[in-house]
Design an enzyme around this catalytic site. Structure first.
Site, PDB file in Angstrom:
ATOM      1  N   ASP A  10       1.015  -1.088  -0.015  1.00  0.00           N
ATOM      2  CA  ASP A  10       0.090   0.132   0.069  1.00  0.00           C
ATOM      3  C   ASP A  10       0.833   1.157  -0.074  1.00  0.00           C
ATOM      4  O   ASP A  10       1.526   1.481   0.779  1.00  0.00           O
ATOM      5  CB  ASP A  10      -0.900   0.101   1.212  1.00  0.00           C
ATOM      6  CG  ASP A  10      -1.685   1.344   1.473  1.00  0.00           C
ATOM      7  OD1 ASP A  10      -1.425   2.272   0.563  1.00  0.00           O
ATOM      8  OD2 ASP A  10      -2.435   1.271   2.555  1.00  0.00           O
ATOM      9  N   HIS A  17      -8.335   4.653   3.098  1.00  0.00           N
ATOM     10  CA  HIS A  17      -7.641   3.246   3.026  1.00  0.00           C
ATOM     11  C   HIS A  17      -8.535   2.465   1.961  1.00  0.00           C
ATOM     12  O   HIS A  17      -8.230   1.268   2.059  1.00  0.00           O
ATOM     13  CB  HIS A  17      -7.509   2.816   3.996  1.00  0.00           C
ATOM     14  CG  HIS A  17      -6.493   3.365   5.125  1.00  0.00           C
ATOM     15  ND1 HIS A  17      -5.048   3.253   5.004  1.00  0.00           N
ATOM     16  CD2 HIS A  17      -6.509   4.077   6.182  1.00  0.00           C
ATOM     17  CE1 HIS A  17      -4.417   3.914   5.823  1.00  0.00           C
ATOM     18  NE2 HIS A  17      -5.276   4.586   6.637  1.00  0.00           N
ATOM     19  N   ASP A  52      -4.232  -1.824  -1.891  1.00  0.00           N
ATOM     20  CA  ASP A  52      -3.206  -2.289  -2.326  1.00  0.00           C
ATOM     21  C   ASP A  52      -2.953  -2.656  -3.784  1.00  0.00           C
ATOM     22  O   ASP A  52      -3.771  -2.941  -4.202  1.00  0.00           O
ATOM     23  CB  ASP A  52      -2.976  -3.734  -1.448  1.00  0.00           C
ATOM     24  CG  ASP A  52      -3.241  -3.630  -0.039  1.00  0.00           C
ATOM     25  OD1 ASP A  52      -2.620  -2.728   0.592  1.00  0.00           O
ATOM     26  OD2 ASP A  52      -3.724  -4.705   0.573  1.00  0.00           O
ATOM     27  N   ASP A 130      -7.347  -7.831   1.318  1.00  0.00           N
ATOM     28  CA  ASP A 130      -7.215  -6.349   2.022  1.00  0.00           C
ATOM     29  C   ASP A 130      -8.020  -6.350   3.423  1.00  0.00           C
ATOM     30  O   ASP A 130      -9.050  -7.282   3.540  1.00  0.00           O
ATOM     31  CB  ASP A 130      -7.767  -5.472   0.909  1.00  0.00           C
ATOM     32  CG  ASP A 130      -7.142  -3.983   1.587  1.00  0.00           C
ATOM     33  OD1 ASP A 130      -6.254  -3.808   2.250  1.00  0.00           O
ATOM     34  OD2 ASP A 130      -8.097  -3.011   1.632  1.00  0.00           O
ATOM     35  N   LYS A 131      -7.322  -5.759   4.263  1.00  0.00           N
ATOM     36  CA  LYS A 131      -7.923  -5.510   5.584  1.00  0.00           C
ATOM     37  C   LYS A 131      -8.073  -6.845   6.268  1.00  0.00           C
ATOM     38  O   LYS A 131      -8.739  -6.970   7.221  1.00  0.00           O
ATOM     39  CB  LYS A 131      -9.473  -4.803   5.744  1.00  0.00           C
ATOM     40  CG  LYS A 131      -9.422  -3.473   4.860  1.00  0.00           C
ATOM     41  CD  LYS A 131      -8.603  -2.270   5.435  1.00  0.00           C
ATOM     42  CE  LYS A 131      -8.943  -1.112   4.490  1.00  0.00           C
ATOM     43  NZ  LYS A 131      -7.472  -0.906   3.772  1.00  0.00           N
ATOM     44  N   TYR A 227       2.178   0.212  15.021  1.00  0.00           N
ATOM     45  CA  TYR A 227       1.356   0.012  13.930  1.00  0.00           C
ATOM     46  C   TYR A 227       1.891   0.774  12.652  1.00  0.00           C
ATOM     47  O   TYR A 227       2.033   1.964  12.684  1.00  0.00           O
ATOM     48  CB  TYR A 227      -0.081   0.565  14.384  1.00  0.00           C
ATOM     49  CG  TYR A 227      -0.879   0.469  13.234  1.00  0.00           C
ATOM     50  CD1 TYR A 227      -1.564  -0.812  12.690  1.00  0.00           C
ATOM     51  CD2 TYR A 227      -1.408   1.673  12.680  1.00  0.00           C
ATOM     52  CE1 TYR A 227      -2.490  -0.750  11.844  1.00  0.00           C
ATOM     53  CE2 TYR A 227      -2.189   1.576  11.385  1.00  0.00           C
ATOM     54  CZ  TYR A 227      -2.733   0.602  11.013  1.00  0.00           C
ATOM     55  OH  TYR A 227      -3.324   0.384   9.907  1.00  0.00           O
ATOM     56  N   LYS A 230      -1.547  -2.519   7.545  1.00  0.00           N
ATOM     57  CA  LYS A 230      -2.270  -3.783   7.494  1.00  0.00           C
ATOM     58  C   LYS A 230      -1.118  -4.650   6.902  1.00  0.00           C
ATOM     59  O   LYS A 230      -0.289  -4.259   5.768  1.00  0.00           O
ATOM     60  CB  LYS A 230      -3.469  -3.806   7.003  1.00  0.00           C
ATOM     61  CG  LYS A 230      -4.656  -4.791   7.368  1.00  0.00           C
ATOM     62  CD  LYS A 230      -4.813  -4.615   9.065  1.00  0.00           C
ATOM     63  CE  LYS A 230      -5.172  -3.350   9.500  1.00  0.00           C
ATOM     64  NZ  LYS A 230      -5.153  -1.993   8.763  1.00  0.00           N
ATOM     65  N   ASP A 231      -1.236  -5.979   7.059  1.00  0.00           N
ATOM     66  CA  ASP A 231      -0.069  -6.929   6.601  1.00  0.00           C
ATOM     67  C   ASP A 231      -1.018  -7.931   5.473  1.00  0.00           C
ATOM     68  O   ASP A 231      -0.975  -9.079   5.611  1.00  0.00           O
ATOM     69  CB  ASP A 231       0.716  -7.874   7.596  1.00  0.00           C
ATOM     70  CG  ASP A 231      -0.330  -8.102   8.806  1.00  0.00           C
ATOM     71  OD1 ASP A 231      -0.763  -7.004   9.362  1.00  0.00           O
ATOM     72  OD2 ASP A 231      -0.441  -9.335   9.082  1.00  0.00           O
ATOM     73  N   GLN A 240      -4.849 -28.218 -10.479  1.00  0.00           N
ATOM     74  CA  GLN A 240      -5.179 -29.400 -11.233  1.00  0.00           C
ATOM     75  C   GLN A 240      -4.219 -30.381 -11.515  1.00  0.00           C
ATOM     76  O   GLN A 240      -3.061 -30.177 -11.071  1.00  0.00           O
ATOM     77  CB  GLN A 240      -5.387 -28.722 -12.910  1.00  0.00           C
ATOM     78  CG  GLN A 240      -6.652 -27.642 -12.827  1.00  0.00           C
ATOM     79  CD  GLN A 240      -7.988 -28.110 -12.653  1.00  0.00           C
ATOM     80  OE1 GLN A 240      -8.829 -27.423 -12.217  1.00  0.00           O
ATOM     81  NE2 GLN A 240      -8.068 -29.329 -12.784  1.00  0.00           N
ATOM     82  N   ARG A 264      -9.083  -0.564  11.462  1.00  0.00           N
ATOM     83  CA  ARG A 264      -7.899  -0.002  12.551  1.00  0.00           C
ATOM     84  C   ARG A 264      -7.198  -1.133  12.753  1.00  0.00           C
ATOM     85  O   ARG A 264      -6.814  -1.226  13.894  1.00  0.00           O
ATOM     86  CB  ARG A 264      -8.467   0.703  13.707  1.00  0.00           C
ATOM     87  CG  ARG A 264      -9.051   1.991  13.151  1.00  0.00           C
ATOM     88  CD  ARG A 264      -9.617   2.877  14.495  1.00  0.00           C
ATOM     89  NE  ARG A 264     -10.295   4.143  13.766  1.00  0.00           N
ATOM     90  CZ  ARG A 264      -9.537   5.287  13.696  1.00  0.00           C
ATOM     91  NH1 ARG A 264      -8.198   5.468  13.656  1.00  0.00           N
ATOM     92  NH2 ARG A 264     -10.392   6.303  12.934  1.00  0.00           N
ATOM     93  N   ASP A 285     -14.552   0.604   6.839  1.00  0.00           N
ATOM     94  CA  ASP A 285     -13.178   0.344   6.043  1.00  0.00           C
ATOM     95  C   ASP A 285     -13.009  -1.188   5.494  1.00  0.00           C
ATOM     96  O   ASP A 285     -11.971  -1.647   5.792  1.00  0.00           O
ATOM     97  CB  ASP A 285     -12.087   0.837   6.932  1.00  0.00           C
ATOM     98  CG  ASP A 285     -11.737   2.203   6.809  1.00  0.00           C
ATOM     99  OD1 ASP A 285     -12.402   3.093   6.373  1.00  0.00           O
ATOM    100  OD2 ASP A 285     -10.749   2.578   7.628  1.00  0.00           O
TER     101      ASP A 285
HETATM  102  C1  F6R Z   1      -6.001   0.857   7.204  1.00  0.00           C
HETATM  103  C2  F6R Z   1      -7.182   0.352   7.667  1.00  0.00           C
HETATM  104  C3  F6R Z   1      -8.070   1.250   8.170  1.00  0.00           C
HETATM  105  C4  F6R Z   1      -7.340   2.598   9.069  1.00  0.00           C
HETATM  106  C5  F6R Z   1      -8.357   3.628   9.519  1.00  0.00           C
HETATM  107  C6  F6R Z   1      -7.787   4.732  10.284  1.00  0.00           C
HETATM  108  O1  F6R Z   1      -5.620  -0.341   6.089  1.00  0.00           O
HETATM  109  O2  F6R Z   1      -7.578  -0.730   8.190  1.00  0.00           O
HETATM  110  O3  F6R Z   1      -9.061   0.879   8.864  1.00  0.00           O
HETATM  111  O4  F6R Z   1      -6.960   1.911  10.123  1.00  0.00           O
HETATM  112  O5  F6R Z   1      -9.038   4.301   8.228  1.00  0.00           O
HETATM  113  O6  F6R Z   1      -6.751   5.065   9.674  1.00  0.00           O
HETATM  114  P1  F6R Z   1      -5.969   6.465  10.115  1.00  0.00           P
HETATM  115  O7  F6R Z   1      -5.186   5.883  11.197  1.00  0.00           O
HETATM  116  O8  F6R Z   1      -4.658   6.722   8.984  1.00  0.00           O
HETATM  117  O9  F6R Z   1      -6.657   7.617  10.187  1.00  0.00           O
HETATM  118 MG    MG Z   2      -3.650   1.993   3.681  1.00  0.00          MG
HETATM  119 MG    MG Z   3      -4.489  -2.751   2.328  1.00  0.00          MG
END
Ligand code: F6R
Ligand code: MG
Ligand code: MG
Length: 383
Positions: A10, A17, A52, A130-131, A227, A230-231, A240, A264, A285
Site C-alpha cells: 500500500d 484506505h 493495495d 485487504d484489511k 502499527y 495492515k499486512d 489441477q 484499524r 473500512d
Molecule cells: C488501514 C485500515 C483502516 C485504518 C483507519 C484509520 O488499512 O484498515 O481501517 O486503520 O482508516 O486510519 P488512520 O489512522 O490512518 O486515520
Molecule cells: Mg492503507
Molecule cells: Mg491494504
C-alpha cells in the site's frame, strides 16, 4: 524453471484506505513493461485489492532474486512519489526503510514467490486480500489441502491421496514446523486455529515434496514494532493434474471465515469473496475481502487474468458474509468483534491505563467509599 513473484504494498490510498488510484497502477505498469522489454521479466500483471497494489511477475531468476526485489522496490518508490503529488492517503505507508539493501525482507511489502517446472498446462491462482492478516489463509488452506468435504480429490485422485505437508510459521518466535495431513491433522489444527500467531507459509505435496501453495507471511506490526498498516496478505496456488482443481480451491471461499484486521486492524469480520469490480472497500473500512486472479502459465507468459471469484456462484457467499458483517458490527466495541487487547494493531490502552491505574486497588480493599474519598465519584456527580 519459472518463478512467480507476487509482491504487494500500500503506497497510498484513494480515498482514505479504500482503494488504489489509477495513476499508481499506470506508473507500476510503465516500469514493469520497460523491464519486460529489457528481458528481466517474462510477463507481469498489476493486481489490486482495497488500497493495495500487487505486482504479479513471472521470470526465470528464482526466489529472493535481488534484481526482482529491487524492481518491486523501485515501482513502490515511484508510486509513492505519485501518491505524494496527489496527496493520496498514507503515501508510502508500507515502505519501512529509506533505501533498498538487497532484499525486500523486513522492508514492508508482502512477498510470495514460487519456483516451478511448468507442467504441460499450468493453471495458477493468485489471491489478494485487504484489511486482514496472513493467518486469514489458514482456514481456506486447511479446507483446500486437508478437508475431503471440500476437496474430493484428496479421496479420489491417487496423486493427492498421500496428502500434503503444511509448513507453518510461528510469527512471534520466527520458527517453522511441518505437519503432514491427514495423519497429523489434529496437531496441525491446534496451530492453524490461532491465525494471529501461526500462519501457513507453504504447502507441499507429501508424495514428492512439490510446492503447491505459498503465502506472504510478513506481519507489518511485528516488523516495525508499532502499527504501520495492515499486512494484507497474498497467496499463490497451483491447480489441477494432481493438485486441487480450480473449483476445489475456490470452494474454500464459499463459506466465509471470520478473520482479523478490519477497521484499524483491530476488528474481526468475514472474508468477503469479491469480483475485480468490487475490490475496493467501503463499509467500516471493509469488510475484509479477497479476490482471485486466475492465469494459465504459458512458457512464463501469464495468460489471463480471469476474475475467478466474480462468478454468480459466489453471490450466496457474499450475502452470507454481509449478514455476518452486520452481526459482528452489532457488537460494537466488544469482543469478539473487537480483537483481544494484545492483538489490536493500535490501541489507546497504555495511555488510558496510565491515567486511571491508581483507581485499581486490591479487590478486597477497594470500595466506593475509598474512590469517593479520592473524589473519583464526586466528580462524576456521585454516580
Ligand atoms: C488501514 C485500515 C483502516 C485504518 C483507519 C484509520 O488499512 O484498515 O481501517 O486503520 O482508516 O486510519 P488512520 O489512522 O490512518 O486515520
Ligand atoms: Mg492503507
Ligand atoms: Mg491494504
Amino acid at each position: 524453471m519459472t518463478t512467480l513473484s507476487v509482491i504487494k504494498a500500500d503506497t497510498g490510498g484513494f480515498v482514505g484506505h479504500s482503494a488504489t488510484h489509477p495513476d499508481l497502477v499506470a506508473t507500476a505498469e510503465v516500469l514493469l513493461r520497460t523491464k519486460q522489454e529489457e528481458g528481466l521479466l517474462l510477463d507481469f500483471h498489476v493486481g489490486q485489492v482495497g488500497d493495495d497494489i500487487a505486482l504479479i511477475m513471472s521470470h526465470g531468476r528464482g526466489r529472493e532474486d535481488e534484481a526482482i526485489h529491487q524492481l518491486a522496490w523501485e515501482v513502490f518508490r515511484q508510486t509513492t512519489e505519485v501518491a505524494k503529488k496527489l496527496k493520496l492517503y498514507g503515501a508510502g505507508q508500507d515502505l519501512l526503510a529509506d533505501a533498498f539493501a538487497g532484499t525486500l525482507k523486513g522492508l514492508g511489502p508482502g512477498v510470495a514467490e514460487l519456483e516451478l517446472e511448468e507442467r504441460p498446462s499450468e493453471p495458477v491462482l493468485v489471491f489478494l486480500a485487504d484489511k486482514t492478516e496472513p493467518g486469514a489463509w489458514n482456514l481456506p488452506l486447511y479446507r483446500i489441502f486437508a478437508d475431503p468435504f471440500n476437496t474430493p480429490g484428496l479421496v479420489i485422485d491417487p496423486q493427492m491421496h498421500d496428502g500434503f505437508v503444511f509448513e507453518i510459521l510461528d510469527l512471534k518466535a520466527d520458527r517453522v514446523a511441518h505437519f503432514t495431513t491427514p495423519e497429523e491433522s489434529y496437531d496441525l489444527l491446534l496451530f492453524l486455529g490461532a491465525p494471529s500467531h501461526y500462519v501457513v507459509r507453504r504447502v507441499l505435496r507429501a508424495r514428492d515434496g512439490e510446492v503447491v501453495a505459498v503465502t506472504s507471511t510478513q506481519k507489518l506490526s511485528l516488523i516495525a514494532g508499532r502499527y504501520v498498516g495492515k499486512d494484507d496478505p497474498v497467496m499463490i496456488i497451483r491447480a489441477q493434474s494432481g493438485f486441487p482443481a480450480v473449483g476445489e480451491i475456490l470452494e474454500a471461499f464459499a463459506r466465509p471465515p471470520l478473520v482479523g484486521g478490519w477497521m484499524r486492524g483491530s476488528h474481526v469480520g468475514p472474508l468477503l469473496p469479491v469480483s475485480f469490480q468490487d475490490r475496493a472497500v467501503s463499509r467500516f473500512d471493509g469488510p475484509p475481502r479477497v479476490t482471485c486472479y486466475g492465469f494459465q502459465l504459458n512458457r512464463g507468459r501469464l495468460v489471463g487474468p480471469r476474475d475467478l471469484l466474480g462468478d454468480v456462484a459466489f453471490d450466496r457467499a457474499r450475502r452470507v458474509a454481509l449478514e455476518m458483517a452486520e452481526m459482528m458490527r452489532s457488537q460494537g466495541p466488544f469482543e469478539p468483534h473487537r480483537l483481544p487487547l494484545d492483538e489490536m494493531e493500535y490501541t489507546s490502552m497504555p495511555q488510558i491505563m496510565a491515567r486511571v491505574q491508581d483507581r485499581f486497588q486490591p479487590a478486597d480493599q477497594a470500595g466506593p467509599a475509598r474512590a469517593a474519598a479520592r473524589g473519583g465519584l464526586a466528580r462524576r456527580g456521585g454516580r
